[in-house]
Scaffold this motif. Structure first.
Motif, PDB file in Angstrom:
ATOM      1  N   TRP A   4       0.836  -1.187   0.000  1.00  0.00           N
ATOM      2  CA  TRP A   4       0.000   0.000   0.000  1.00  0.00           C
ATOM      3  C   TRP A   4       0.866   1.230   0.000  1.00  0.00           C
ATOM      4  O   TRP A   4       1.868   1.236   0.699  1.00  0.00           O
ATOM      5  CB  TRP A   4      -0.889  -0.041   1.251  1.00  0.00           C
ATOM      6  N   PRO A   5       0.604   2.272  -0.785  1.00  0.00           N
ATOM      7  CA  PRO A   5      -0.655   2.596  -1.433  1.00  0.00           C
ATOM      8  C   PRO A   5      -0.787   2.129  -2.875  1.00  0.00           C
ATOM      9  O   PRO A   5      -1.612   2.653  -3.616  1.00  0.00           O
ATOM     10  CB  PRO A   5      -0.687   4.110  -1.359  1.00  0.00           C
ATOM     11  N   THR A   6       0.013   1.149  -3.304  1.00  0.00           N
ATOM     12  CA  THR A   6      -0.191   0.591  -4.630  1.00  0.00           C
ATOM     13  C   THR A   6      -1.597   0.003  -4.674  1.00  0.00           C
ATOM     14  O   THR A   6      -1.994  -0.744  -3.784  1.00  0.00           O
ATOM     15  CB  THR A   6       0.852  -0.511  -4.914  1.00  0.00           C
ATOM     16  N   ALA A  72      -0.878   4.310   8.091  1.00  0.00           N
ATOM     17  CA  ALA A  72      -1.423   3.539   9.209  1.00  0.00           C
ATOM     18  C   ALA A  72      -0.555   3.630  10.458  1.00  0.00           C
ATOM     19  O   ALA A  72      -1.064   3.594  11.574  1.00  0.00           O
ATOM     20  CB  ALA A  72      -1.601   2.083   8.796  1.00  0.00           C
ATOM     21  N   SER A  73       0.749   3.764  10.291  1.00  0.00           N
ATOM     22  CA  SER A  73       1.646   3.840  11.449  1.00  0.00           C
ATOM     23  C   SER A  73       1.810   5.266  11.968  1.00  0.00           C
ATOM     24  O   SER A  73       2.384   5.481  13.032  1.00  0.00           O
ATOM     25  CB  SER A  73       3.022   3.281  11.085  1.00  0.00           C
ATOM     26  N   GLU A 100       4.085  -1.143   4.120  1.00  0.00           N
ATOM     27  CA  GLU A 100       4.114  -1.883   5.376  1.00  0.00           C
ATOM     28  C   GLU A 100       5.397  -2.688   5.578  1.00  0.00           C
ATOM     29  O   GLU A 100       5.742  -3.051   6.697  1.00  0.00           O
ATOM     30  CB  GLU A 100       2.888  -2.798   5.484  1.00  0.00           C
ATOM     31  N   SER A 101       6.154  -2.939   4.504  1.00  0.00           N
ATOM     32  CA  SER A 101       7.404  -3.685   4.629  1.00  0.00           C
ATOM     33  C   SER A 101       8.640  -2.794   4.508  1.00  0.00           C
ATOM     34  O   SER A 101       9.762  -3.285   4.448  1.00  0.00           O
ATOM     35  CB  SER A 101       7.450  -4.809   3.587  1.00  0.00           C
ATOM     36  N   GLY A 102       8.439  -1.478   4.437  1.00  0.00           N
ATOM     37  CA  GLY A 102       9.553  -0.548   4.379  1.00  0.00           C
ATOM     38  C   GLY A 102      10.028  -0.202   2.982  1.00  0.00           C
ATOM     39  O   GLY A 102      11.007   0.514   2.818  1.00  0.00           O
ATOM     40  N   GLN A 103       9.333  -0.686   1.946  1.00  0.00           N
ATOM     41  CA  GLN A 103       9.691  -0.340   0.571  1.00  0.00           C
ATOM     42  C   GLN A 103       9.123   1.037   0.227  1.00  0.00           C
ATOM     43  O   GLN A 103       8.023   1.389   0.639  1.00  0.00           O
ATOM     44  CB  GLN A 103       9.093  -1.351  -0.416  1.00  0.00           C
TER      45      GLN A 103
END
Length: 156
Positions: A4-6, A72-73, A100-103
């Motif tokens: 996200w946000p893809t 979200a964070s 969410e995975s830092g990409q």
């Protein structure tokens, strides 16, 4: 695949799941039909739901309230809002955010909808994505004159 946000498709969430065994305790087990429906719903909403909202003070151009689906964070860069002149505003979102995975994922806004926050029927607003992360808003009265008003912005 970047997260996200893809805007995701159903196939990006993995295969269609099947139960290895019948669900016998639905209060403790989740059936494949539930997961498949959830994934279908999330993928559908990713394409049609707003990515962000904002309520903006028309006099100052400051945010009254705002949130973005990619934040979200609560650690993503805060968007900025500028009152260019009476009734004319620019909202600039970060060009990219971390998923969410830092990409790093680029923000790619398609458009926006604006509603002046007034009980009067004498105001209307227009919004346009002028670049992948910038929204331009105009609020006018019925004579077509740009005028300040608080507004609600939905960003897609």
């Amino acid at each position: 695949m970047a997260g996200w946000p893809t805007r995701i498709s159903r196939s990006a969430l993995g295969p269609t799941y099947k139960n290895q065994r019948p669900v016998v305790r639905p209060d403790q087990q989740v059936g494949a039909n539930v997961i498949n429906l959830d994934f279908w719903t999330v993928a559908g909403m990713a394409g049609v739901c707003p990515q962000a909202f904002a309520v903006v003070n028309g006099g100052t151009g400051a945010f009254i309230a705002r949130n973005e689906t990619w934040n979200a964070s609560g650690t993503a860069a805060t968007p900025t809002t500028t009152r260019n002149a009476a009734g004319s505003y620019t909202i600039t979102y970060p060009a990219s955010v971390l998923d969410e995975s830092g990409q790093t994922v680029a923000i790619n806004l398609y458009g926006a909808s604006v509603a002046p926050q007034t009980t009067s029927l004498s105001l209307f607003g227009t919004a346009l994505a002028t670049s992948p992360n910038v929204i331009t808003v105009r609020v006018r009265n019925t004579a077509g004159t740009l005028t300040d008003s608080n507004f609600l912005l939905l960003v897609f």
